[in-house]
Design a protein around this motif. Structure first.
Motif, PDB file in Angstrom:
ATOM      1  N   ALA B  33     -24.107  69.760  27.889  1.00 36.43           N
ATOM      2  CA  ALA B  33     -25.241  70.683  27.926  1.00 36.43           C
ATOM      3  C   ALA B  33     -26.203  70.462  26.771  1.00 36.43           C
ATOM      4  CB  ALA B  33     -24.734  72.126  27.913  1.00 36.43           C
ATOM      5  N   THR B  34     -25.815  69.624  25.842  1.00 39.48           N
ATOM      6  CA  THR B  34     -26.674  69.343  24.689  1.00 39.48           C
ATOM      7  C   THR B  34     -27.480  68.081  24.960  1.00 39.48           C
ATOM      8  OG1 THR B  34     -25.043  70.335  23.211  1.00 39.48           O
ATOM      9  CG2 THR B  34     -26.713  68.931  22.222  1.00 39.48           C
ATOM     10  N   SER B  35     -28.796  68.184  24.925  1.00 41.93           N
ATOM     11  CA  SER B  35     -29.632  67.024  25.223  1.00 41.93           C
ATOM     12  C   SER B  35     -30.005  66.296  23.932  1.00 41.93           C
ATOM     13  CB  SER B  35     -30.896  67.459  25.943  1.00 41.93           C
ATOM     14  OG  SER B  35     -31.771  68.106  25.055  1.00 41.93           O
ATOM     15  N   VAL B  36     -30.342  65.039  24.107  1.00 41.12           N
ATOM     16  CA  VAL B  36     -30.754  64.215  22.969  1.00 41.12           C
ATOM     17  C   VAL B  36     -31.995  64.810  22.305  1.00 41.12           C
ATOM     18  CG1 VAL B  36     -31.619  61.941  22.307  1.00 41.12           C
ATOM     19  CG2 VAL B  36     -29.744  62.125  23.941  1.00 41.12           C
ATOM     20  N   ASP B  37     -32.932  65.275  23.132  1.00 41.47           N
ATOM     21  CA  ASP B  37     -34.153  65.877  22.592  1.00 41.47           C
ATOM     22  C   ASP B  37     -33.841  67.097  21.738  1.00 41.47           C
ATOM     23  OD1 ASP B  37     -36.434  64.326  23.607  1.00 41.47           O
ATOM     24  OD2 ASP B  37     -35.638  64.855  25.564  1.00 41.47           O
ATOM     25  N   GLN B  38     -32.910  67.908  22.213  1.00 39.58           N
ATOM     26  CA  GLN B  38     -32.525  69.106  21.472  1.00 39.58           C
ATOM     27  C   GLN B  38     -31.943  68.727  20.109  1.00 39.58           C
ATOM     28  OE1 GLN B  38     -29.651  71.424  23.603  1.00 39.58           O
ATOM     29  NE2 GLN B  38     -29.850  73.218  22.261  1.00 39.58           N
ATOM     30  N   LEU B  39     -31.125  67.707  20.090  1.00 36.32           N
ATOM     31  CA  LEU B  39     -30.531  67.246  18.835  1.00 36.32           C
ATOM     32  C   LEU B  39     -31.611  66.742  17.882  1.00 36.32           C
ATOM     33  CD1 LEU B  39     -27.423  65.374  20.281  1.00 36.32           C
ATOM     34  CD2 LEU B  39     -27.369  67.412  18.854  1.00 36.32           C
ATOM     35  N   CYS B  40     -32.561  65.983  18.426  1.00 38.63           N
ATOM     36  CA  CYS B  40     -33.650  65.452  17.596  1.00 38.63           C
ATOM     37  C   CYS B  40     -34.475  66.591  17.007  1.00 38.63           C
ATOM     38  CB  CYS B  40     -34.538  64.534  18.427  1.00 38.63           C
ATOM     39  SG  CYS B  40     -33.733  63.004  18.926  1.00 38.63           S
ATOM     40  N   ARG B  41     -34.784  67.573  17.839  1.00 43.87           N
ATOM     41  CA  ARG B  41     -35.558  68.718  17.368  1.00 43.87           C
ATOM     42  C   ARG B  41     -34.818  69.411  16.222  1.00 43.87           C
ATOM     43  NH1 ARG B  41     -35.621  71.932  21.981  1.00 43.87           N
ATOM     44  NH2 ARG B  41     -35.966  70.089  23.272  1.00 43.87           N
ATOM     45  N   ALA B  42     -33.533  69.667  16.440  1.00 50.35           N
ATOM     46  CA  ALA B  42     -32.750  70.387  15.432  1.00 50.35           C
ATOM     47  C   ALA B  42     -32.620  69.579  14.134  1.00 50.35           C
ATOM     48  CB  ALA B  42     -31.369  70.722  15.981  1.00 50.35           C
ATOM     49  N   ALA B  43     -32.512  68.275  14.271  1.00 46.53           N
ATOM     50  CA  ALA B  43     -32.326  67.434  13.091  1.00 46.53           C
ATOM     51  C   ALA B  43     -33.660  67.072  12.443  1.00 46.53           C
ATOM     52  CB  ALA B  43     -31.575  66.165  13.470  1.00 46.53           C
ATOM     53  N   GLY B  44     -34.754  67.379  13.136  1.00 44.27           N
ATOM     54  CA  GLY B  44     -36.063  67.056  12.608  1.00 44.27           C
ATOM     55  C   GLY B  44     -36.357  65.568  12.605  1.00 44.27           C
ATOM     56  N   VAL B  45     -35.873  64.884  13.635  1.00 42.97           N
ATOM     57  CA  VAL B  45     -36.163  63.455  13.756  1.00 42.97           C
ATOM     58  C   VAL B  45     -36.691  63.168  15.165  1.00 42.97           C
ATOM     59  CG1 VAL B  45     -34.314  62.866  12.143  1.00 42.97           C
ATOM     60  CG2 VAL B  45     -33.873  62.819  14.591  1.00 42.97           C
ATOM     61  N   THR B  46     -37.174  61.992  15.359  1.00 41.15           N
ATOM     62  CA  THR B  46     -37.706  61.622  16.674  1.00 41.15           C
ATOM     63  C   THR B  46     -36.659  60.847  17.454  1.00 41.15           C
ATOM     64  OG1 THR B  46     -38.600  59.580  15.818  1.00 41.15           O
ATOM     65  CG2 THR B  46     -40.053  61.504  15.809  1.00 41.15           C
ATOM     66  N   LYS B  47     -36.991  60.656  18.732  1.00 40.47           N
ATOM     67  CA  LYS B  47     -36.070  59.938  19.590  1.00 40.47           C
ATOM     68  C   LYS B  47     -35.846  58.505  19.132  1.00 40.47           C
ATOM     69  CE  LYS B  47     -35.276  61.226  24.298  1.00 40.47           C
ATOM     70  NZ  LYS B  47     -35.892  61.358  25.621  1.00 40.47           N
ATOM     71  N   GLY B  48     -36.890  57.926  18.598  1.00 41.11           N
ATOM     72  CA  GLY B  48     -36.774  56.565  18.090  1.00 41.11           C
ATOM     73  C   GLY B  48     -35.691  56.464  17.031  1.00 41.11           C
ATOM     74  N   ALA B  49     -35.663  57.466  16.134  1.00 42.16           N
ATOM     75  CA  ALA B  49     -34.649  57.478  15.082  1.00 42.16           C
ATOM     76  C   ALA B  49     -33.259  57.635  15.695  1.00 42.16           C
ATOM     77  CB  ALA B  49     -34.930  58.607  14.108  1.00 42.16           C
ATOM     78  N   PHE B  50     -33.179  58.506  16.717  1.00 43.15           N
ATOM     79  CA  PHE B  50     -31.874  58.729  17.353  1.00 43.15           C
ATOM     80  C   PHE B  50     -31.296  57.419  17.875  1.00 43.15           C
ATOM     81  CE2 PHE B  50     -28.897  59.552  20.684  1.00 43.15           C
ATOM     82  CZ  PHE B  50     -28.262  60.748  20.362  1.00 43.15           C
ATOM     83  N   PHE B  51     -32.099  56.715  18.676  1.00 45.88           N
ATOM     84  CA  PHE B  51     -31.575  55.512  19.317  1.00 45.88           C
ATOM     85  C   PHE B  51     -31.588  54.313  18.373  1.00 45.88           C
ATOM     86  CE2 PHE B  51     -32.267  58.108  23.085  1.00 45.88           C
ATOM     87  CZ  PHE B  51     -31.068  57.906  23.734  1.00 45.88           C
ATOM     88  N   HIS B  52     -32.166  54.507  17.192  1.00 43.46           N
ATOM     89  CA  HIS B  52     -31.998  53.474  16.169  1.00 43.46           C
ATOM     90  C   HIS B  52     -30.569  53.551  15.607  1.00 43.46           C
ATOM     91  CE1 HIS B  52     -32.607  50.856  12.780  1.00 43.46           C
ATOM     92  NE2 HIS B  52     -32.223  51.821  11.957  1.00 43.46           N
ATOM     93  N   HIS B  53     -30.087  54.789  15.426  1.00 40.30           N
ATOM     94  CA  HIS B  53     -28.778  54.967  14.797  1.00 40.30           C
ATOM     95  C   HIS B  53     -27.623  54.966  15.794  1.00 40.30           C
ATOM     96  CE1 HIS B  53     -30.173  55.657  10.713  1.00 40.30           C
ATOM     97  NE2 HIS B  53     -31.129  56.420  11.189  1.00 40.30           N
ATOM     98  N   PHE B  54     -27.908  55.392  17.025  1.00 38.79           N
ATOM     99  CA  PHE B  54     -26.833  55.462  18.022  1.00 38.79           C
ATOM    100  C   PHE B  54     -27.262  54.754  19.294  1.00 38.79           C
ATOM    101  CE2 PHE B  54     -26.834  59.326  15.403  1.00 38.79           C
ATOM    102  CZ  PHE B  54     -25.629  59.163  14.739  1.00 38.79           C
ATOM    103  N   ALA B  55     -26.393  53.914  19.777  1.00 38.59           N
ATOM    104  CA  ALA B  55     -26.727  53.114  20.952  1.00 38.59           C
ATOM    105  C   ALA B  55     -26.895  53.978  22.195  1.00 38.59           C
ATOM    106  CB  ALA B  55     -25.643  52.062  21.179  1.00 38.59           C
ATOM    107  N   SER B  56     -26.209  55.109  22.233  1.00 35.09           N
ATOM    108  CA  SER B  56     -26.281  55.982  23.404  1.00 35.09           C
ATOM    109  C   SER B  56     -25.852  57.385  22.982  1.00 35.09           C
ATOM    110  CB  SER B  56     -25.356  55.470  24.500  1.00 35.09           C
ATOM    111  OG  SER B  56     -24.017  55.537  24.059  1.00 35.09           O
ATOM    112  N   LYS B  57     -26.003  58.319  23.905  1.00 35.47           N
ATOM    113  CA  LYS B  57     -25.545  59.668  23.616  1.00 35.47           C
ATOM    114  C   LYS B  57     -24.022  59.672  23.427  1.00 35.47           C
ATOM    115  CE  LYS B  57     -25.523  64.362  25.458  1.00 35.47           C
ATOM    116  NZ  LYS B  57     -25.448  65.157  26.691  1.00 35.47           N
TER     117      LYS B  57
END
Lengths: 212, 212
Positions: B33-57
């Motif tokens: 139920a937790t989306s990648v966008d929600q995590l990015c918003r909460a962490a204050g980072v963008t999607k690009g940063a997310f998929f830079h650090h993690f290959a997938s959810k």
DNA sequence: ACATAAATACCGACTGGTTGGTACTTATAG
DNA sequence: CTATAAGTACCAACCAGTCGGTATTTATGT
């Protein structure tokens, strides 16, 4: 409640089929990860049928928890452990009964409402409530036997029959989690054995067994 | 401000912030139920940063479980219960320590890896494995003290130190579920008290406590 | 017995928003 | 200069839920 359908009397009506599909798929994947389309496919019905019977996906979750409470309630009501004369034997017989179910297989013993509770407790209050009712109503069926066993043996510790009944559910729910983590039921069976040992020790000693 | 990007050392790097956001949000909502966008918003980072650090959810799920194992591992390693001279006191002290944490509040005491296990055990093997490692490695830290207490008191039942350590985790995980269902920690505390009572009884009696 | 009206059960194309993930660009550190 | 870190724009697939319509059952009036 009568549910008349001549359309496909072999497999039961669409509502029941959806509930059964939810029971199986949600137990394996979780509620959020299960899509309405997936449920419809598994139940062999269309989306129209789904939303005819359930106002929303959440409503299906609530109905699934209630259906779970009904079916498992009937299973335990008909179980043989009620036949023992001694109330303590009935309680221990319940534990044996659960142990046997666990030894059956991982897909069949895990608890729908335990799984859903974890996901829904903060985001779907209605589902959480239905799951809570299922768990605690089931625990309540054990209370009379525990209370009778306490009285029969003159046990009066700083704990209640209700708290012990809840503790038994705690052990079972926790056992499911570790079984899922380990990938097999062995840990769960060991833990149920520990529970039975606890019950035996508790009702053996006349001690108060104080904690603090 | 056309160039607002300045590395923010105060809040830690993006990877850690994402891991912390995952820890908090997944515990409340579940993994699916937790989306990648929600995590990015909460962490204050963008999607690009997310998929830079993690290959997938899913990779984030694995990393979150490992991060959980690290941080909680450090918490328990530094806990005061290790100071007791008697190994049994260390084991009972561990239970007291967990009890205190539970009394704190429902958002803070629930277990990330327990929650994720339920959802991921069938659909995300990598996450399941990471969760299992976290749980069983933690349980393993209790084993030496249990084994020492058994030896010191000459206990030799039909159970092992490992199975008792696992049982303790079972009770805790199950307690979290019933606490979530009930909407408060009272049930969990009662259950932890039952666990402590079991341990006390187990190490009090020289009896074998046979089950079958 | 029969026509008809009213529910009920079910169908499946469709919608608007969301999802995990990609491609490319830009900034920073050594 | 180069590697790493982070930002922006975008996409195809998928999601829960809608809607207009059909088939079947039940209730009612005569």
């Amino acid at each position: 409640m009568p549910r008349p359908t001549k359309h496909d009397p072999e497999r039961g009506d669409a509502r029941t089929r959806l509930l059964e599909a939810a029971r199986d798929i949600v137990r394996a994947q979780g509620f959020a990860a299960t899509s309405v389309d997936q449920l419809c496919r598994a139940a062999g019905v269309t989306k129209g049928a789904f939303f005819h019977h359930f106002a929303s996906k959440e409503a299906l979750g609530v109905a699934a928890a209630e259906y779970w409470a009904e079916t498992t309630g009937a299973l335990f009501a008909a179980a043989p452990y009620h036949d023992h004369a001694d109330p303590l034997d009935r309680v221990l017989g319940y534990v044996d009964f659960r142990r046997e179910i666990i030894a059956g297989g991982i897909e069949e013993f895990t608890c729908l409402v335990g799984t859903m509770t974890q996901e829904a407790y903060a985001s779907h209050p209605a589902i959480r409530e239905a799951c809570a009712a299922s768990i605690f109503d089931h625990a309540a069926t054990l209370e009379p036997d525990i209370a009778a066993a306490m009285k029969a043996r003159g046990i009066a510790g700083d704990w209640t029959a209700a708290s012990l009944a809840a503790h038994m559910q705690v052990v079972l729910q926790g056992a499911f989690i570790l079984a899922k983590a380990a990938g097999g039921p062995a840990v769960a069976i060991d833990s149920v054995d520990h529970l039975k040992r606890y019950l035996t020790l508790l009702f053996q000693t006349p001690s108060k067994g104080r904690t603090t």
